[in-house]
Every structure is written in C-alpha cells, then in structure tokens.
Scaffold this motif. Structure first.
Motif, PDB file in Angstrom:
ATOM      1  N   GLY A  97       9.403  34.277  22.916  1.00 15.23           N
ATOM      2  CA  GLY A  97      10.683  34.924  22.662  1.00 15.23           C
ATOM      3  C   GLY A  97      11.538  35.058  23.914  1.00 15.23           C
ATOM      4  O   GLY A  97      11.172  35.747  24.859  1.00 15.23           O
ATOM      5  N   GLY A  98      12.660  34.345  23.928  1.00 13.02           N
ATOM      6  CA  GLY A  98      13.624  34.510  25.002  1.00 13.02           C
ATOM      7  C   GLY A  98      13.244  33.860  26.312  1.00 13.02           C
ATOM      8  O   GLY A  98      13.696  34.297  27.371  1.00 13.02           O
ATOM      9  N   VAL A  99      12.437  32.801  26.274  1.00 15.67           N
ATOM     10  CA  VAL A  99      12.014  32.154  27.519  1.00 15.67           C
ATOM     11  C   VAL A  99      12.980  31.013  27.847  1.00 15.67           C
ATOM     12  O   VAL A  99      12.882  29.916  27.308  1.00 15.67           O
ATOM     13  N   LEU A 100      13.916  31.311  28.742  1.00 12.58           N
ATOM     14  CA  LEU A 100      14.880  30.311  29.210  1.00 12.58           C
ATOM     15  C   LEU A 100      14.539  29.833  30.603  1.00 12.58           C
ATOM     16  O   LEU A 100      14.845  28.696  30.966  1.00 12.58           O
ATOM     17  N   THR A 101      13.912  30.701  31.414  1.00 15.76           N
ATOM     18  CA  THR A 101      13.702  30.425  32.830  1.00 15.76           C
ATOM     19  C   THR A 101      12.277  30.782  33.238  1.00 15.76           C
ATOM     20  O   THR A 101      11.532  31.427  32.489  1.00 15.76           O
ATOM     21  N   GLY A 102      11.929  30.411  34.457  1.00 25.68           N
ATOM     22  CA  GLY A 102      10.649  30.811  35.014  1.00 25.68           C
ATOM     23  C   GLY A 102      10.520  32.313  35.123  1.00 25.68           C
ATOM     24  O   GLY A 102       9.425  32.867  34.972  1.00 25.68           O
ATOM     25  N   ARG A 103      11.631  32.982  35.382  1.00 22.16           N
ATOM     26  CA  ARG A 103      11.616  34.451  35.432  1.00 22.16           C
ATOM     27  C   ARG A 103      11.200  35.032  34.094  1.00 22.16           C
ATOM     28  O   ARG A 103      10.411  35.982  34.030  1.00 22.16           O
ATOM     29  N   ASP A 104      11.685  34.476  33.012  1.00 24.61           N
ATOM     30  CA  ASP A 104      11.310  34.959  31.680  1.00 24.61           C
ATOM     31  C   ASP A 104       9.816  34.764  31.432  1.00 24.61           C
ATOM     32  O   ASP A 104       9.139  35.658  30.914  1.00 24.61           O
ATOM     33  N   ALA A 105       9.302  33.593  31.792  1.00 22.53           N
ATOM     34  CA  ALA A 105       7.864  33.332  31.633  1.00 22.53           C
ATOM     35  C   ALA A 105       7.052  34.290  32.495  1.00 22.53           C
ATOM     36  O   ALA A 105       6.032  34.837  32.051  1.00 22.53           O
ATOM     37  N   PHE A 106       7.504  34.524  33.724  1.00 20.46           N
ATOM     38  CA  PHE A 106       6.835  35.460  34.630  1.00 20.46           C
ATOM     39  C   PHE A 106       6.740  36.842  34.001  1.00 20.46           C
ATOM     40  O   PHE A 106       5.686  37.500  34.041  1.00 20.46           O
TER      41      PHE A 106
ATOM     42  N   GLU B  70       8.980  21.297  32.545  1.00 22.35           N
ATOM     43  CA  GLU B  70       8.840  21.065  33.988  1.00 22.35           C
ATOM     44  C   GLU B  70       9.730  22.019  34.774  1.00 22.35           C
ATOM     45  O   GLU B  70       9.308  22.596  35.788  1.00 22.35           O
ATOM     46  N   ARG B  71      10.961  22.204  34.320  1.00 21.20           N
ATOM     47  CA  ARG B  71      11.879  23.103  35.014  1.00 21.20           C
ATOM     48  C   ARG B  71      11.348  24.533  35.042  1.00 21.20           C
ATOM     49  O   ARG B  71      11.299  25.179  36.101  1.00 21.20           O
ATOM     50  N   ILE B  72      10.937  25.041  33.893  1.00 20.32           N
ATOM     51  CA  ILE B  72      10.458  26.427  33.818  1.00 20.32           C
ATOM     52  C   ILE B  72       9.190  26.602  34.644  1.00 20.32           C
ATOM     53  O   ILE B  72       9.005  27.622  35.321  1.00 20.32           O
ATOM     54  N   THR B  73       8.305  25.597  34.611  1.00 18.65           N
ATOM     55  CA  THR B  73       7.070  25.673  35.402  1.00 18.65           C
ATOM     56  C   THR B  73       7.388  25.778  36.889  1.00 18.65           C
ATOM     57  O   THR B  73       6.820  26.617  37.605  1.00 18.65           O
ATOM     58  N   LYS B  74       8.300  24.938  37.370  1.00 18.78           N
ATOM     59  CA  LYS B  74       8.669  24.972  38.791  1.00 18.78           C
ATOM     60  C   LYS B  74       9.293  26.311  39.158  1.00 18.78           C
ATOM     61  O   LYS B  74       9.026  26.858  40.245  1.00 18.78           O
ATOM     62  N   GLU B  75      10.125  26.841  38.285  1.00 20.59           N
ATOM     63  CA  GLU B  75      10.745  28.146  38.565  1.00 20.59           C
ATOM     64  C   GLU B  75       9.696  29.255  38.597  1.00 20.59           C
ATOM     65  O   GLU B  75       9.755  30.159  39.444  1.00 20.59           O
ATOM     66  N   LEU B  76       8.723  29.186  37.690  1.00 27.32           N
ATOM     67  CA  LEU B  76       7.638  30.165  37.679  1.00 27.32           C
ATOM     68  C   LEU B  76       6.814  30.062  38.958  1.00 27.32           C
ATOM     69  O   LEU B  76       6.477  31.080  39.586  1.00 27.32           O
ATOM     70  N   GLN B  77       6.483  28.851  39.357  1.00 26.88           N
ATOM     71  CA  GLN B  77       5.704  28.662  40.583  1.00 26.88           C
ATOM     72  C   GLN B  77       6.453  29.165  41.816  1.00 26.88           C
ATOM     73  O   GLN B  77       5.844  29.729  42.730  1.00 26.88           O
ATOM     74  N   ALA B  78       7.767  28.979  41.836  1.00 22.64           N
ATOM     75  CA  ALA B  78       8.566  29.447  42.973  1.00 22.64           C
ATOM     76  C   ALA B  78       8.519  30.972  43.076  1.00 22.64           C
ATOM     77  O   ALA B  78       8.403  31.533  44.178  1.00 22.64           O
ATOM     78  N   ILE B  79       8.589  31.654  41.936  1.00 18.89           N
ATOM     79  CA  ILE B  79       8.503  33.118  41.927  1.00 18.89           C
ATOM     80  C   ILE B  79       7.121  33.561  42.400  1.00 18.89           C
ATOM     81  O   ILE B  79       6.992  34.490  43.209  1.00 18.89           O
ATOM     82  N   MET B  80       6.082  32.897  41.906  1.00 13.88           N
ATOM     83  CA  MET B  80       4.713  33.233  42.308  1.00 13.88           C
ATOM     84  C   MET B  80       4.524  33.041  43.816  1.00 13.88           C
ATOM     85  O   MET B  80       3.942  33.899  44.500  1.00 13.88           O
ATOM     86  N   ALA B  81       5.034  31.925  44.342  1.00 12.11           N
ATOM     87  CA  ALA B  81       4.894  31.653  45.776  1.00 12.11           C
ATOM     88  C   ALA B  81       5.624  32.713  46.601  1.00 12.11           C
ATOM     89  O   ALA B  81       5.104  33.203  47.610  1.00 12.11           O
ATOM     90  N   GLU B  82       6.807  33.080  46.153  1.00 16.71           N
ATOM     91  CA  GLU B  82       7.599  34.096  46.860  1.00 16.71           C
ATOM     92  C   GLU B  82       6.864  35.429  46.922  1.00 16.71           C
ATOM     93  O   GLU B  82       6.929  36.161  47.907  1.00 16.71           O
ATOM     94  N   LYS B  83       6.125  35.746  45.863  1.00 16.20           N
ATOM     95  CA  LYS B  83       5.421  37.024  45.784  1.00 16.20           C
ATOM     96  C   LYS B  83       3.985  36.946  46.300  1.00 16.20           C
ATOM     97  O   LYS B  83       3.262  37.948  46.293  1.00 16.20           O
TER      98      LYS B  83
END
Length: 311
Positions: free
Chosen positions: A248-257, A282-295
């Motif tokens: 529900g509502g998953v547009l970005t890696g932030r949403d998946a996070f 692929e886009r959402i996965t990369k965005e999720l990984q970027a958030i994880m790496a940042e944190k």
C-alpha cells in the motif's frame, strides 16, 4: 551495498520487493517480466476455480495520487497459474513464488485448496480474504465469525505454507479481534493491505469507472498511512511465526523502508508498478539501499519493526 534479502516461512528471497496480486500477474508473459526484474519473487493473479472475465470496463483508472479499481476478479483460472508454477518449479528449483487464490463460495475455496494441497506445488499460498463473495455479506475478513470458521476448516487438512491477504482495518478493537483469531492458526504470513474499499473519484462531473456506479478500491499514495498502521498493528499483535507482508502506497524506497520499519518482512508494489512498469523494482531497491547505507543498516533485520514512539 546493504542487503535487501529477506525470508518468509523459511524461504529466502534475494530482494524484499515483489508485485501485489492484481498487477503485472494476469498472464504468464506478465509474470515472466516480473520474474526477470529486480523483484525478489512474484505473486500470481488471485485465481478462482474457473477463469473469469471480471467486471465491465473501464474498471481501473489512474488518478493523481494513486488509482481506483473495481476489477471483479478477472483471472485465467487456477489450473493456468498452478500448471505454470509447477513447470517453473522444475526449471528454477532454487526460487520460490506465491500462488494467490480465492473461491467464489466457501465450498469453492475448499475445492481449490484441496487441489493445491494434493499438487506438487512447493511455494507459498496466499488466500485472499479481502474479496467479497456472498451477496449482502461483507468481505470475508470483516466477518470475524466466518473468518475463524473458514480458517479452522482449512487447517483441518491444509499443510502447505499459507498466508492471508487482508483488507484494511480501521479500529483498534478490530486489530485485537482479528489478531486473536489469526494467532490460533499456523499461518505463515498476513498481507496488509488490499485497497481501501468503495472510494469514489470524479472527473468532469462523472465517475471514472463503470462497475458499481463508480465505487472502487483505492490504491497508491492515498492509502500508505492506513497500510503502515495495519502492518504495525499486526506486527505488535501476531505471534512471531506469522510474518507481515506490507502493501500500500509504495512509490519510493522511503515508502518501502517505512513498511519494513513498521514490521514488514516483504513489501509489495501495486499502483506504482501499474503506472511505471517493472523498472520500478530496481529504482525502489536502489533508493531503499541508499537510505539503509545512510543510516548504517546492513540488512533489513537491523531496523525491521523498530518504529520509535514519542515519550
């Protein structure tokens, strides 16, 4: 890069993202496209015993913050998806996929489940309890007595890894009552949530879909807060053996996070996949990984379910 690998019911998936049932899954061609994408797995279109044409068109419409639909369970029938999955199982024994199903009556649901139980299918089964199937009755999962009775009957004979697709709940007492029922059974996952039912969208003084005079399920950005609430409410209440799939509502890696932060072990993409195609994975996965790496998170378990509250 941080790992987005996950596990559901002892099965391991390289990526936590997959399609939501109803999107990119009607035909073998669509399922193959998801299979070859960055998604960790796929779920089939919710199958009934026989093929169904579904509701008259237009029955799906993209809207600025999501979508509205009243599809009417169009699908190719159980044997179409089951035969494909059995063939795939032979060709790719190291991958696991989801078979979604529902009967148009309780008897048909049992007939379908008996057929799957007696088959050689070794994947995961999603029983869709968020479809209305009796005129004048609510969706199955909104009728707690019927839900409990159905699950009790199912688990008297069904031994394969089974989870349930749920509609959204909106009242704390309903989370409590539903969880009390689900915890009685060896469910492997619950999927939260299906679309928010019976919304209405208007353009130029007209509804935008034909069935039910325009009333349809709402998906996309509109429903993320509701989906997150359901994911976290059940993560808090269900026994650990019952995992959560967030939808529900998953547009970005932030949403998946955020779905994972609320307790989801896997995340499904619906409206965004419909609008963007399989490149979204692929886009959402990369965005999720970027958030994880940042944190500083290396794997999903580092933050899954660790939503913080205000003091």
């Amino acid at each position: 890069m941080p790992s987005t690998q996950t596990q559901i019911a002892d099965f391991t998936f390289d990526n936590c993202l997959m399609n939501a049932a109803g999107v990119a899954c009607m035909t073998i061609g669509e399922l193959e496209e998801v299979k070859h994408s960055a998604a960790g797995t796929f779920v089939t279109k919710t199958a009934t015993l026989e093929a169904r044409a579904g509701n008259p068109e237009p029955r799906y419409h993209n809207v600025p913050l999501g979508s509205i639909n009243s599809m009417g369970l169009p699908n190719q029938g159980l044997n179409y998806y089951l035969d494909y999955l059995l063939d795939l199982q032979e060709k790719e024994p190291n991958r696991t996929f989801f078979l979604s199903l529902v009967g148009m009556s309780p008897d048909e649901t049992h007939q379908i489940l008996h057929q799957v139980e007696e088959s050689d299918f070794k994947g995961l089964i999603e029983l869709n309890l968020s479809c209305p199937n009796v005129p004048g009755k609510p969706q199955i999962a909104y009728d707690f007595d019927t839900t409990e009775q159905l699950l009790r009957q199912v688990f008297s004979y069904f031994t394969k890894p089974l989870g349930i697709k749920l509609p959204p709940y909106f009242d704390i007492v309903h989370f409590d009552q539903a969880a009390e029922i689900f915890n009685q059974f060896p469910l492997r996952f619950v999927n939260c949530v299906n679309s928010v039912g019976n919304g209405l969208y208007i353009e130029d003084e007209k509804v935008v879909i034909k069935p039910k005079n325009g009333f349809g399920g709402i998906g996309g950005e509109y429903i993320k807060p509701t989906a997150l609430a359901n994911v976290h409410a059940f993560y808090q209440r269900l026994k650990p053996e019952i995992q959560i799939i967030g939808t529900g509502g998953v547009l970005t890696g932030r949403d998946a996070f955020e779905h994972i932060l609320c307790g989801a072990s896997m995340v499904q993409v619906g409206t965004t996949l419909q609008k963007e195609g399989v490149a979204a994975f692929e886009r959402i996965t990369k965005e999720l990984q970027a958030i994880m790496a940042e944190k500083g998170y290396e794997r999903l378990e580092d933050f899954r379910g660790k939503l913080q509250y205000l003091n």
